[in-house]
Design a protein around this motif. Structure first.
Motif, PDB file in Angstrom:
ATOM      1  N   SER A  41       0.841  -1.201   0.000  1.00 22.03           N
ATOM      2  CA  SER A  41       0.000   0.000   0.000  1.00 22.03           C
ATOM      3  C   SER A  41       0.875   1.250   0.000  1.00 22.03           C
ATOM      4  N   PRO A  42       0.391   2.370  -0.556  1.00 21.23           N
ATOM      5  CA  PRO A  42       1.200   3.595  -0.612  1.00 21.23           C
ATOM      6  C   PRO A  42       1.702   4.065   0.745  1.00 21.23           C
ATOM      7  N   ASP A  43       0.936   3.813   1.823  1.00 22.96           N
ATOM      8  CA  ASP A  43       1.395   4.238   3.143  1.00 22.96           C
ATOM      9  C   ASP A  43       2.377   3.249   3.778  1.00 22.96           C
ATOM     10  N   GLY A  44       2.664   2.145   3.069  1.00 20.57           N
ATOM     11  CA  GLY A  44       3.642   1.177   3.546  1.00 20.57           C
ATOM     12  C   GLY A  44       3.184   0.309   4.693  1.00 20.57           C
ATOM     13  N   LYS A  45       1.887   0.294   4.997  1.00 21.83           N
ATOM     14  CA  LYS A  45       1.411  -0.437   6.162  1.00 21.83           C
ATOM     15  C   LYS A  45       0.943  -1.859   5.854  1.00 21.83           C
ATOM     16  N   TRP A  85      -3.217  -0.288  -5.200  1.00 25.10           N
ATOM     17  CA  TRP A  85      -4.027   0.358  -4.185  1.00 25.10           C
ATOM     18  C   TRP A  85      -4.472   1.732  -4.655  1.00 25.10           C
ATOM     19  N   ASP A  88      -4.985   6.690  -1.385  1.00 26.93           N
ATOM     20  CA  ASP A  88      -5.144   6.873   0.065  1.00 26.93           C
ATOM     21  C   ASP A  88      -4.953   5.572   0.849  1.00 26.93           C
ATOM     22  N   SER A  89      -4.592   4.484   0.179  1.00 26.09           N
ATOM     23  CA  SER A  89      -4.319   3.184   0.797  1.00 26.09           C
ATOM     24  C   SER A  89      -5.561   2.519   1.381  1.00 26.09           C
ATOM     25  N   ARG A  90      -6.748   3.026   1.084  1.00 18.66           N
ATOM     26  CA  ARG A  90      -7.955   2.443   1.662  1.00 18.66           C
ATOM     27  C   ARG A  90      -8.539   1.336   0.788  1.00 18.66           C
ATOM     28  N   ARG A 179       2.032   8.102 -10.394  1.00 18.64           N
ATOM     29  CA  ARG A 179       1.025   8.374  -9.356  1.00 18.64           C
ATOM     30  C   ARG A 179       0.079   9.510  -9.756  1.00 18.64           C
ATOM     31  N   PRO A 222       7.309   7.639  -5.270  1.00 22.30           N
ATOM     32  CA  PRO A 222       6.062   8.323  -4.892  1.00 22.30           C
ATOM     33  C   PRO A 222       5.956   9.721  -5.490  1.00 22.30           C
TER      34      PRO A 222
END
Length: 222
Positions: A41-45, A85, A88-90, A179, A222
């Motif tokens: 995911s873009p937020d790396g989580k 993804w 917003d990684s959602r 992106r 990114p």
């Protein structure tokens, strides 16, 4: 198998089929099984992966890096090939499967990674999809056609508008939209070996060659 590598070149095994030891960081939920198409995911989580769940059957699971737990997103062979993804990684974008028939009509869908809402169709095609890449969710998707390794472009605002983008006698593979949705990077073997090219989606004629002496699998920062 899956291996994470940080910017210092240090490796963290995420999957270790040969043994039950996942390295000095301790075992994780991804120690055994068949995994493919990992997408961070873009937020790396989180990491979305395709997992074999039966004979000729697969589904999508999401691995939380902090909690080290694996959550199943699709059931009964209804979704495979995580493509990426939302920014917003959602939401996770993947290939939706009807009635366990991977050879049927192909749908690209978006779904909240926790599965609290049903998937929403982004586009559908009458040809088989190997890979899809997209930038903003209201922009364009670029599709690699499984049949002839050509690239097509489709508007996410107007479903059913897939049209040829790069179609030659060579193989065009590894498409990656930037992106911001402005540029496409991909690899082609038109010169006799695979090289990486970049073109603006607004004007494909302005293509430039990026690699020299061979290149493939481009990824954008990114």
């Amino acid at each position: 198998s899956l291996v994470g590598v940080n910017l210092r070149g240090e490796e963290r095994p995420l999957v270790d089929i040969a043994s039950q030891n996942a390295g000095s960081w301790g075992p994780s939920a991804l120690d055994t099984g068949y995994f493919a198409w990992p997408k961070v995911s873009p937020d790396g989580k989180r990491i979305a992966v395709e997992v074999r769940t039966g004979d000729q059957r697969w589904d999508i699971w999401v691995y939380d890096l902090a909690g080290r737990n694996l959550t199943r997103l699709t059931h009964d062979f209804t979704g495979v090939r995580p493509f990426g993804w939302s920014p917003d990684s959602r939401n996770l974008i993947y290939l939706g499967i009807n009635a366990g028939d991977i050879g049927g009509p192909h749908r690209v869908v978006s779904q909240l990674w926790g599965g609290s809402e049903p998937p929403r169709q982004l586009l559908g095609t009458d040809f088989q999809i190997h890979d899809v890449t997209l930038g903003p969710m209201d922009g364009y998707a670029v599709i690699r056609d499984m049949g002839n390794d050509d690239l097509r472009i489709a508007s996410l605002r107007q479903p059913g508008t897939a049209r040829p983008l790069v179609a030659t006698s060579a193989s065009e593979v590894d498409p990656r939209v930037s992106r911001d949705g402005q540029l496409l990077a991909y690899a082609s073997n038109e010169s006799g070996q695979y090289e990486v090219y970049v073109l603006p989606l607004s004007d494909p004629s302005r293509r430039v060659q990026v690699s020299d002496g061979g290149g493939a699998q481009p990824v954008w920062s990114p």
